[in-house]
Design an enzyme around this catalytic site. Structure first.
Site, PDB file in Angstrom:
ATOM      1  N   GLY A  39     -10.725  -9.731  14.507  1.00  0.00           N
ATOM      2  CA  GLY A  39     -10.781 -10.876  15.404  1.00  0.00           C
ATOM      3  C   GLY A  39     -10.246 -12.127  14.744  1.00  0.00           C
ATOM      4  N   GLY A  40     -10.913 -13.250  15.000  1.00  0.00           N
ATOM      5  CA  GLY A  40     -10.478 -14.529  14.455  1.00  0.00           C
ATOM      6  C   GLY A  40     -10.497 -14.576  12.940  1.00  0.00           C
ATOM      7  N   GLY A  76      28.533 -14.410   6.434  1.00  0.00           N
ATOM      8  CA  GLY A  76      27.450 -15.386   6.421  1.00  0.00           C
ATOM      9  C   GLY A  76      26.366 -15.045   5.428  1.00  0.00           C
ATOM     10  N   ALA A  77      26.213 -13.764   5.101  1.00  0.00           N
ATOM     11  CA  ALA A  77      25.190 -13.365   4.131  1.00  0.00           C
ATOM     12  C   ALA A  77      25.503 -13.945   2.745  1.00  0.00           C
ATOM     13  CB  ALA A  77      25.089 -11.845   4.068  1.00  0.00           C
TER      14      ALA A  77
END
Length: 516
Positions: free
Chosen positions: A171-172, A406-407
């Site tokens: 949960g939280g 771009g790498a």
């Protein structure tokens, strides 16, 4: 009551507090193969250094049966001690007390130790073993979680925060570890998930085990939520101690430098043979790291997640460095969504705590495919670009083989602010690989050729010789030097010494807007 009687009363209260939920519950913890909160702290910290906070605090809820059991400590042990002689703050959930569930007092104890860690400037380590929010305390327990989350956020980038999951975390409760810098899990005994298997089955009809849903292997290999999966609690605590040895106490200190044990001038001739002559043949980048770094110093992080990129810590002549390296033996070292996020997170962590970053590059590009495009490789790849561009620590880069498209830019290129960029003679730096370039540049010639395949092979070799080499980039100043592989270690050690006093300031702003 005399002083002696009061001292005896104090000792009895301390003894009672140390028993947590009692001997029966301690035994049950041991039967599960788990240590108690106090045993974990005693194992983790240097002997005799633990100083405890708020040992006698108890919960404030007096309904739903809670009034019958006023247990000192309220399910969490907090305080501080030493790890290798350096101060560390710690809190450990006590599963023997209300299942380690978090209530109002529990949260106040944890936030108190977190506040003190930030005030003093020392790491904080959380040993998690909790049933989650204490239902009997209602919204007060939820408020307690919120107070902890806020402090996790405020401490981020100020002091190192490390979480160890040593039992349930649901949960939280999962969001505090998720906000920390590093998360450890123990195989077979620790689990993290937002909703458990029973709820999932009710809502979706899907049947899944605790281990498959949120176990250590799942979160270190599939989700990437956790960084380390260990065989037992002792290994987790040992590794946290080792991790701390690479990190400073806070963001205004430098990482500790240890007494060097390896020859700074050591030149490993094996590095001349490590990159295969065949451009597409894989090799293990970790062999490069082992040869360049101080012997035995590499400490890998996120080992089983996004294995096409390697991150971790190491040392050069005793100085701590963060390592980011493409891994050619996994998907040719391409950058995909998970690799980009993994590396970006690590770069930002190193930059937060003044750890120089050493990048080894062998990347043919970003992973192609509709799955990557539709899931946002553009946005996720930009995270790595952003992380390197924002970093102010010393940045050193070595291109061992491919650096395409771009790498090339993204992997700590000179254009993003890297301080020192080297290439090995085997480096291939170009807009794209020779095959793709030839297919575009010589399309018409290939269509007209008597033997297109033979002519394509000739053109590919010509392109590789003329363009796919490090010297064009060196001519532009994008590469500072082309070095023989065995020289790499000594050159990087000299550069680290030169960059030790580097000071860089960014434009004044509240914060950037990283493409999350």
């Amino acid at each position: 009551m005399t002083m002696d009687e009061r001292i005896e009363e104090l000792r009895e209260k301390r003894e009672r507090a140390c028993l947590g939920g009692g001997e029966d519950r301690i035994e049950k913890q041991h039967e599960k193969g788990k240590m108690t909160a106090r045993e974990r702290i005693a194992y983790f910290l240097d002997d005799g250094t633990f100083s405890e906070f708020d040992q006698f605090r108890t919960h404030r809820t007096h309904k739903f049966g809670m009034e019958e059991e006023q247990l000192p400590g309220d399910g969490v042990v907090t305080g501080y001690g030493d790890v290798d002689g350096r101060t560390v703050f710690v809190f450990a959930h006590d599963f023997t007390v209300f299942g380690g569930s978090l209530g109002e007092v529990f949260a106040e104890k944890v936030t108190k130790v977190m506040d003190k860690a930030v005030e003093v400037g020392a790491p904080v380590v959380g040993l998690n073993d909790s049933a989650g929010a204490r239902i009997q305390e209602g919204v007060a327990s939820l408020g307690g979680f919120g107070e902890i989350f806020r402090r996790n956020t405020e401490a981020s980038g100020v002091v190192p925060q490390i979480s160890a999951i040593m039992g349930p975390c649901a949960g939280g409760a999962v969001y505090s570890p998720a906000l920390t810098d590093f998360t450890f899990m123990v195989k077979d005994s620790s689990h993290m998930f937002i909703t458990g298997p029973d709820v999932i089955k009710t809502v979706t009809g899907e049947e899944v085990s605790f281990e498959e849903l949120g176990g250590a292997v799942t979160h270190t290999s599939t989700s990437g939520v956790a960084h380390f999966a260990t065989e037992d609690e002792e290994e987790a605590l040992d590794k946290i101690r080792r991790l701390l040895s690479y990190l400073p106490q806070n963001n205004v200190e430098d990482p500790p430098r240890v007494e060097p044990w390896d020859d700074p001038e050591r030149a490993d001739e094996e590095l001349n043979r490590i990159v295969p002559d065949q451009p597409r043949k894989p090799y293990d980048m970790e062999n490069v790291l082992d040869s360049v770094l101080d012997e035995g110093s590499f400490f890998e992080v996120h080992e089983n997640f996004a294995q096409n990129i390697v991150v971790g810590f190491g040392r050069l002549d005793g100085r701590a460095v963060g390592i980011v390296a493409n891994q050619p033996r996994v998907n040719a070292g391409t950058l995909d969504i998970e690799a980009s996020e993994k590396a970006a997170r690590f770069v930002r962590t190193c930059d937060s705590f003044n750890v120089p970053i050493l990048t080894f590059v062998d990347v043919p590009g970003f992973m192609p495919g509709t799955d990557q495009e539709h899931n946002g490789i553009i946005r996720h790849g930009a995270k790595l670009l952003y992380a390197y561009s924002e970093a102010t620590v010393p940045l050193l880069t070595v291109i061992t083989r491919k650096a395409y498209g771009g790498a090339y830019d993204v992997m700590a290129s000179k254009h993003l602010g890297a301080d020192v960029n080297y290439a090995w003679p085997t480096a291939e730096i170009a807009v794209m690989g020779p095959q793709g370039a030839v297919n575009i540049l010589y399309r018409e010639e290939l269509e007209a050729a008597d033997d297109p395949d033979e002519r394509r092979d000739e053109l590919i070799e010509e392109y590789r010789e003329e363009f796919a080499n490090p010297y064009t980039a060196a001519d532009h100043g994008f590469i500072d030097d082309v070095v023989e592989p065995p020289e790499t270690r000594a050159r990087l050690i000299d550069d680290l010494e030169m960059l030790n006093s580097k000071r860089t300031s960014l434009p004044d702003k509240k914060h950037g807007n990283i493409p999350l």
